[in-house]
Design a protein around this motif. Structure first.
Motif, mmCIF file in Angstrom:
data_model
loop_
_atom_site.group_PDB
_atom_site.id
_atom_site.type_symbol
_atom_site.label_atom_id
_atom_site.label_comp_id
_atom_site.label_asym_id
_atom_site.label_seq_id
_atom_site.Cartn_x
_atom_site.Cartn_y
_atom_site.Cartn_z
ATOM 1 N N SER A 220 22.361 -14.717 -13.728
ATOM 2 C CA SER A 220 23.236 -14.155 -14.758
ATOM 3 C C SER A 220 22.462 -13.828 -16.025
ATOM 4 O O SER A 220 22.733 -12.810 -16.688
ATOM 5 C CB SER A 220 24.365 -15.139 -15.075
ATOM 6 N N THR A 221 21.485 -14.665 -16.387
ATOM 7 C CA THR A 221 20.681 -14.388 -17.586
ATOM 8 C C THR A 221 19.794 -13.176 -17.373
ATOM 9 O O THR A 221 19.624 -12.350 -18.275
ATOM 10 C CB THR A 221 19.824 -15.622 -17.934
ATOM 11 N N TRP A 222 19.213 -13.055 -16.198
ATOM 12 C CA TRP A 222 18.361 -11.904 -15.909
ATOM 13 C C TRP A 222 19.174 -10.601 -15.987
ATOM 14 O O TRP A 222 18.680 -9.590 -16.495
ATOM 15 C CB TRP A 222 17.744 -12.056 -14.520
ATOM 16 N N ASN A 223 20.399 -10.628 -15.509
ATOM 17 C CA ASN A 223 21.229 -9.425 -15.489
ATOM 18 C C ASN A 223 21.948 -9.151 -16.800
ATOM 19 O O ASN A 223 22.530 -8.073 -16.965
ATOM 20 C CB ASN A 223 22.289 -9.532 -14.381
ATOM 21 N N ASN A 224 21.938 -10.106 -17.716
ATOM 22 C CA ASN A 224 22.695 -9.951 -18.954
ATOM 23 C C ASN A 224 22.163 -8.768 -19.764
ATOM 24 O O ASN A 224 20.967 -8.688 -20.065
ATOM 25 C CB ASN A 224 22.624 -11.233 -19.786
ATOM 26 N N PHE A 225 23.063 -7.886 -20.117
ATOM 27 C CA PHE A 225 22.663 -6.699 -20.875
ATOM 28 C C PHE A 225 23.245 -6.681 -22.285
ATOM 29 O O PHE A 225 22.546 -6.381 -23.250
ATOM 30 C CB PHE A 225 23.109 -5.431 -20.133
ATOM 31 N N LEU A 226 24.532 -7.021 -22.416
ATOM 32 C CA LEU A 226 25.232 -6.799 -23.677
ATOM 33 C C LEU A 226 24.658 -7.627 -24.815
ATOM 34 O O LEU A 226 24.355 -7.083 -25.890
ATOM 35 C CB LEU A 226 26.725 -7.096 -23.502
ATOM 36 N N TRP A 227 24.496 -8.942 -24.614
ATOM 37 C CA TRP A 227 24.020 -9.770 -25.710
ATOM 38 C C TRP A 227 22.571 -9.453 -26.096
ATOM 39 O O TRP A 227 22.280 -9.289 -27.301
ATOM 40 C CB TRP A 227 24.169 -11.261 -25.366
ATOM 41 N N PRO A 228 21.616 -9.351 -25.177
ATOM 42 C CA PRO A 228 20.265 -8.934 -25.596
ATOM 43 C C PRO A 228 20.244 -7.557 -26.261
ATOM 44 O O PRO A 228 19.440 -7.312 -27.156
ATOM 45 C CB PRO A 228 19.469 -8.927 -24.280
ATOM 46 N N PHE A 229 21.137 -6.669 -25.837
ATOM 47 C CA PHE A 229 21.216 -5.343 -26.456
ATOM 48 C C PHE A 229 21.660 -5.434 -27.911
ATOM 49 O O PHE A 229 21.177 -4.674 -28.773
ATOM 50 C CB PHE A 229 22.181 -4.465 -25.657
ATOM 51 N N LEU A 230 22.570 -6.358 -28.215
ATOM 52 C CA LEU A 230 23.074 -6.502 -29.581
ATOM 53 C C LEU A 230 22.084 -7.207 -30.495
ATOM 54 O O LEU A 230 21.970 -6.852 -31.675
ATOM 55 C CB LEU A 230 24.395 -7.276 -29.573
ATOM 56 N N VAL A 231 21.377 -8.198 -29.983
ATOM 57 C CA VAL A 231 20.596 -9.070 -30.850
ATOM 58 C C VAL A 231 19.124 -8.667 -30.938
ATOM 59 O O VAL A 231 18.367 -9.269 -31.699
ATOM 60 C CB VAL A 231 20.720 -10.535 -30.371
ATOM 61 N N THR A 232 18.696 -7.668 -30.174
ATOM 62 C CA THR A 232 17.293 -7.222 -30.233
ATOM 63 C C THR A 232 17.241 -5.736 -30.559
ATOM 64 O O THR A 232 17.928 -4.927 -29.942
ATOM 65 C CB THR A 232 16.571 -7.465 -28.900
ATOM 66 N N THR A 233 16.426 -5.395 -31.535
ATOM 67 C CA THR A 233 16.183 -3.992 -31.905
ATOM 68 C C THR A 233 14.713 -3.617 -31.776
ATOM 69 O O THR A 233 14.391 -2.438 -31.689
ATOM 70 C CB THR A 233 16.640 -3.731 -33.353
ATOM 71 N N ASP A 234 13.843 -4.614 -31.742
ATOM 72 C CA ASP A 234 12.412 -4.374 -31.599
ATOM 73 C C ASP A 234 12.098 -4.078 -30.130
ATOM 74 O O ASP A 234 12.444 -4.873 -29.249
ATOM 75 C CB ASP A 234 11.630 -5.603 -32.063
ATOM 76 N N PRO A 235 11.474 -2.945 -29.829
ATOM 77 C CA PRO A 235 11.153 -2.636 -28.425
ATOM 78 C C PRO A 235 10.299 -3.713 -27.753
ATOM 79 O O PRO A 235 10.412 -3.921 -26.543
ATOM 80 C CB PRO A 235 10.395 -1.304 -28.511
ATOM 81 N N ASN A 236 9.453 -4.408 -28.518
ATOM 82 C CA ASN A 236 8.615 -5.447 -27.928
ATOM 83 C C ASN A 236 9.405 -6.696 -27.550
ATOM 84 O O ASN A 236 8.912 -7.538 -26.801
ATOM 85 C CB ASN A 236 7.497 -5.832 -28.897
#
Length: 292
Positions: A220-236
């Motif tokens: 589930s963590t590997w597939n999680n998209f929404l939360w990492p998308f919201l909290v990360t803006t740095d491409p790295n």
């Protein structure tokens, strides 16, 4: 004694024989093959499309196999983004989230299953109510909290909100309820404390369910998209699902590259599930949830 010997001998003979193919067994086999085909067909289509030359994915009539097999789509995806960095970010976040979830949820579940304190039922009800709350409802307050803590664009900003999982606490409580209390009471008589009993007796006995919880959390963590998308803006600092979506938007709607991204993101999970499917089945069976 003679009857017993004949029974044992007959049982041994039956073990050596091949199973009888009855109509019911054929029906179950046909149903299993049908379900397997339904599950495999989309994956096979994604893989076949990713190996087609550019432009053939939308050609009519549709064909499973293109005019030639090419890895150009994978090359384009790899060159358009930092896949190595995104893969490392996703693996690190998934592993850390899994470890923390297993430790914290098992501690909370053991407390609910084995200790008595005022308000235990109410608190456990609140935890169970968390299962019914959609994660999307909590995104805005969680993001505001991460901003106040200065954890935006950090690994811990992605990890910490995913650690407390009410469903995993419920699964572990169900399992701990089935652990014989006599084992713990014998340890208490020998002078062991609650923490020592938990770490040296309960946790080793819980390996199957802990393995299942770990695998579910990792996937589930590997597939999680929404939360990492919201909290990360740095491409790295992006995870693999977020980075692949950004790559797709950069080169437009090209189905070959889209399917190559799907295969790249899903292949590690297929490997994990294939290697640990036995632990998943054992863990689910031993929690008592298989028939619910």
């Amino acid at each position: 004694m003679g009857f017993r010997r004949r029974t044992v001998a007959r049982a041994r003979e039956d073990e050596g024989r091949a199973p009888r193919w009855t109509a019911g067994r054929f029906a179950l086999l046909a149903l299993a093959l049908l379900l397997a085909a339904v599950w495999v067909a989309p994956l096979a289509w994604a893989l076949a499309t990713s190996l087609k030359p550019e432009g053939e994915a939308t050609r009519t009539p549709l064909r499973w196999i293109g005019s030639r097999i090419t890895f150009h789509a994978y090359q384009q995806v790899w060159e358009s983004g930092d896949l190595g960095r995104w893969m490392f970010n996703t693996a690190y976040i998934s592993v850390m989230t899994t470890l923390l979830t297993v430790v914290l949820c098992s501690m909370a579940a053991y407390g609910f299953a084995r200790t008595e304190f005022r308000g235990r039922r109410v608190l456990y009800g609140v935890v169970l109510a968390g299962i019914m709350v959609p994660p999307q409802v909590l995104m805005a307050p969680l993001f505001a909290q991460m901003v106040r803590l200065g954890l935006v664009d950090t690994y811990w900003g992605v990890i910490l909100p995913q650690v407390a999982v009410p469903a995993m606490v419920f699964i572990l409580v169900k399992f701990f309820d089935g652990v014989p209390r006599e084992l713990e009471e014998a340890a208490f008589v020998d002078g062991a404390g609650r923490w020592r009993v938990f770490w040296t007796i309960v946790m080793p006995l819980s390996r199957p369910v802990l393995a299942a919880v770990a695998i579910f959390t990792f996937i589930s963590t590997w597939n999680n998209f929404l939360w990492p998308f919201l909290v990360t803006t740095d491409p790295n600092g992006m995870t693999l699902p977020v980075g692949l979506v950004n790559v797709q938007t950069s080169y437009g709607l090209r189905y070959e590259q889209m399917m190559a991204s799907v295969v790249i993101a899903g292949l590690p999970l297929l490997v994990v599930f294939t290697l640990f499917q036995r632990q998943i089945v054992r863990g689910v069976a031993q929690t008592g949830l298989a028939g619910q």
